[in-house]
Design an enzyme around this catalytic site. Structure first.
Site, PDB file in Angstrom:
ATOM      1  N   GLY A 643      14.622  87.343  -2.968  1.00  0.00           N
ATOM      2  CA  GLY A 643      15.771  86.722  -3.617  1.00  0.00           C
ATOM      3  C   GLY A 643      17.020  86.774  -2.751  1.00  0.00           C
ATOM      4  CD  GLU A 646      21.700  88.129  -9.671  1.00  0.00           C
ATOM      5  OE1 GLU A 646      22.459  88.754 -10.430  1.00  0.00           O
ATOM      6  OE2 GLU A 646      20.459  88.196  -9.748  1.00  0.00           O
TER       7      GLU A 646
END
Length: 687
Positions: A643, A646
């Site tokens: 990921g 964020e």
């Protein structure tokens, strides 16, 4: 409206025993716990009529005792905001984590540094306000179009509130959602249930849209609060003990507050190799806007606290801040308190390459220049950190993707994921094309609809890591189906066949196109399709940011001249998308560190309730941002990816404040560092 307790976030649907979600909200209640709590809703044929009706409603309020800070809420005489809690005003209890023996670790330490840090309430500031449209549709179901990040969990929440079978509900996004940044994980404030309630009452389509002030006052924020860190070290810089405690302001309802301290503890204890560590954290109910998910959930607060403490330790030992980090960062195979292994990390390279890009060697010369005094001072600083790539094992996390070849040889990918600016449509298409052997332009992706296999939605930086793997597995199985059919149909060696550029090759000889083989299969009543379910593991992504700042000691302003963002997100499936995510998150991190804060007056009313009052960075506030992609292959991710969405929020503020500390010789313990706070710090130093 129904009187059913719920939690407006996807924790309502994703929390398995014993981590059951705290459900403490009613759709509309006769007790309102903060200024912004919904009291009534009106449906009308047009805005003017609806607003006129709202103005005619008169509500009699009995003002109850209230508390606005965690400190006030824990006083003996404080009101009990939710009487069902085991400990008064504590949301879901205390979260603990750690390894080793903390007392032994501090006895072994030759130097101990400690500090307490205070954090602001930050608003997500997404472009589009909370909104939903509910209608009874021709298929005999209630259909809700909305801005949620999580269509499938939202359907479950609505089903529970209204007692409707999930099969009678469809939840989907419009083609694009104007940002989210965590504020729509689960419901979009209460837009979906209010729209559905009014639709059920009127039998007509109903659209509910929050205005910007309502978005500020009635939808979730990032958690403010305090974190204390105590770090023990040997004189050679080796960490021996780490003790972290956190107290977060949860606001009026649970939302994600029972979960946030688990995230804080995980981020605090997983960046550095510490044989003896301990974490304890909890959230406190107050009469303020509820706190929930925000981009980098549970990361900016502990990342700042840890990085400022590591900087303080480096100063105490006379060590270089980068070298003390490199000496202690987690390596693959190290013991840590995280319930999954560290299979890959490129954090060391992030530190090396980032330091070179910022000009780390200039620090000594700048320090000498700053010591001469003058209005302007320049500093260089660093901040490192980590973030998850899925919700597992802290919550359920699985997904399904269906890949189908149509008779004309093009590819359909259907996923329960949603698009809010992360580029997931593009990257899923890339993965499907790569795995199947099709041209990218031959792939079409449908997402954001509960009329698809289940997925928990866009959260936890998981979309590519989890959804991408499901897509890859499904596409590979479809590829195998095609090759086996082609081998039988055309009497070719299946082991010699491959698909590339939407064509079937035997060795290096082109035999026929995907369109031709799919047309033949259609005539033979054969379909190439696969619905693949994927249960996600988890993997941490890594990052190190470096900042060069110019401080105006007369005005108290901080100009970030350059920010270097070095990130290891595994394989960058689409480097341009990755860089866009890093830059966008970095700007949010700049706001968190320097300007953004939601405060309350003594009457509990939000002071910052509009973009005019809330100081988000603009293009004029952002200096140069250089991104560095460090691709340490992740075995558990699709083509080695993890990921990234964020990750870039958290390390910005410690990098900037590390640079401010280098420039001025002060320790910044409270964010944001607005001009008045900086001037007060300088006054304190001079005293």
């Amino acid at each position: 409206v129904p009187r059913v307790l719920f939690n407006a976030t996807s924790t309502h649907t994703q929390s398995p025993p014993p981590f059951d979600a705290v459900k403490d909200q009613y759709l509309l209640d006769n007790v309102v716990r903060y200024v912004g709590d919904e009291v009534a809703a009106v449906a009308a044929d047009d805005d003017e009529t609806a607003k006129g009706a709202l103005e005619k409603i008169r509500v009699e309020y009995e003002v109850l005792p209230y508390v606005l800070t965690p400190e006030e809420a824990q006083e003996p005489e404080a009101p009990d905001l939710h009487q069902e809690t085991e400990i008064k005003n504590i949301v879901g209890g205390v979260i603990r984590n750690g390894i080793g023996d903390i007392e032994v670790g501090f006895r072994e330490a030759e130097v101990v540094v400690e500090e307490t840090y205070r954090f602001p309430v930050q608003k997500q500031g997404q472009l589009e306000t909370q909104a939903a449209l509910a209608a009874f549709t021709e298929d005999g179901r209630y259909t809700v179009w909305c801005t949620t990040q999580t269509p499938h969990p939202t359907r479950k929440i609505l089903s529970d509130i209204f007692g409707l079978p999930m099969s009678r509900l469809r939840v989907l996004n419009p083609p694009y959602v104007g940002g989210a940044f965590g504020v729509r994980i689960g419901l979009s404030a209460k837009a979906e249930p209010l729209a559905l309630a009014l639709c059920l009452l009127t039998g007509r389509p109903v659209k509910v849209m929050y205005d910007r002030k309502e978005d500020f006052t009635s939808s979730e924020t990032r958690h403010g609060g305090t974190i204390s860190v105590r770090l023990g070290l040997k004189r050679d810089g080796t960490f021996t003990a780490l003790d972290v405690s956190a107290r977060m302001n949860g606001g009026a309802y649970a939302s994600w507050s029972a979960d946030v301290n688990g995230a804080i503890g995980g981020r605090a204890l997983s960046v550095y190799r510490v044989p003896n560590s301990r974490f304890a954290g909890y959230s406190v109910y107050t009469n303020t806007t509820l706190a929930g998910a925000a981009r980098g959930f549970g990361a900016p607060q502990p990342t700042y606290s840890m990085e400022m403490t590591v900087d303080k330790a480096a100063r105490a030992l006379g060590m270089d801040p980068v070298e003390i980090r490199r000496k202690n960062i987690i390596r693959t195979g190290d013991a840590w308190p995280i319930p999954f292994p560290c299979l890959s990390t490129g954090l060391d390279q992030c530190l090396i390459q980032g330091a070179e890009a910022i000009g780390w060697g200039d620090r000594d010369g700048l320090r000498e220049e700053n010591e001469k005094g003058g209005r302007y001072r320049t500093g260089i600083g660093v901040g490192a950190g980590t973030h998850i790539s899925s919700a597992f094992p802290f919550q359920t996390d699985y997904t399904g993707t269906q890949v189908t070849l149509t008779p004309d040889g093009t590819v359909q990918v259907v996923s329960g994921l949603m698009e809010m600016g992360t580029g997931i449509r593009t990257t899923l298409a890339q993965i499907a094309a790569e795995a199947l052997g099709a041209r990218f332009e031959d792939v079409w992706v449908k997402i954001g609809d509960t009329d698809s296999a289940y997925d928990i939605g866009g959260q936890a930086s998981r979309s590519l890591y989890v959804g991408g793997m499901a897509t890859r597995l499904a596409a590979e199985k479809v590829r195998d189906q095609v090759l086996m059919y082609a081998a039988r149909k055309h009497e070719m060696d299946p082991d010699a066949l491959s698909i590339r550029d939407s064509g079937i090759y035997e060795e290096d000889i082109f035999r026929l196109s995907l369109q031709e083989i799919c047309q033949e299969a259609d005539y033979d009543n054969v379909q190439f399709a696969c619905l693949e379910h994927y249960k996600a593991p988890n993997a941490l992504s890594w990052h190190a940011h470096f900042a060069r700042v110019r401080v105006d000691t007369w005005l108290g302003t901080v100009e970030v001249e350059k920010l270097v963002a070095a990130h290891d997100m595994g394989r960058a499936i689409n480097p341009q998308v990755v860089e866009g995510q890093i830059e966008g998150g970095a700007v949010m991190g700049l706001g968190y560190g320097l300007s953004e804060e939601v405060a309350y007056g003594p009457d509990g009313v939000q002071i910052q309730d509009s973009y005019h009052k809330y100081l988000m960075p603009t293009a004029l506030d952002v200096g140069e941002i250089e991104t560095i992609l460090v691709e340490a292959n992740e075995p558990s991710g699709p083509y080695g990816a993890r990921g990234v969405g964020e990750n870039s929020v958290a390390p910005v503020s410690p990098a900037v404040m590390s640079a401010v500390s280098h420039a001025l010789g002060v320790t910044v313990t409270q964010l944001p560092l607005q001009p008045q706070r900086l001037l007060e710090l300088l006054d304190t130093r001079e005293e």
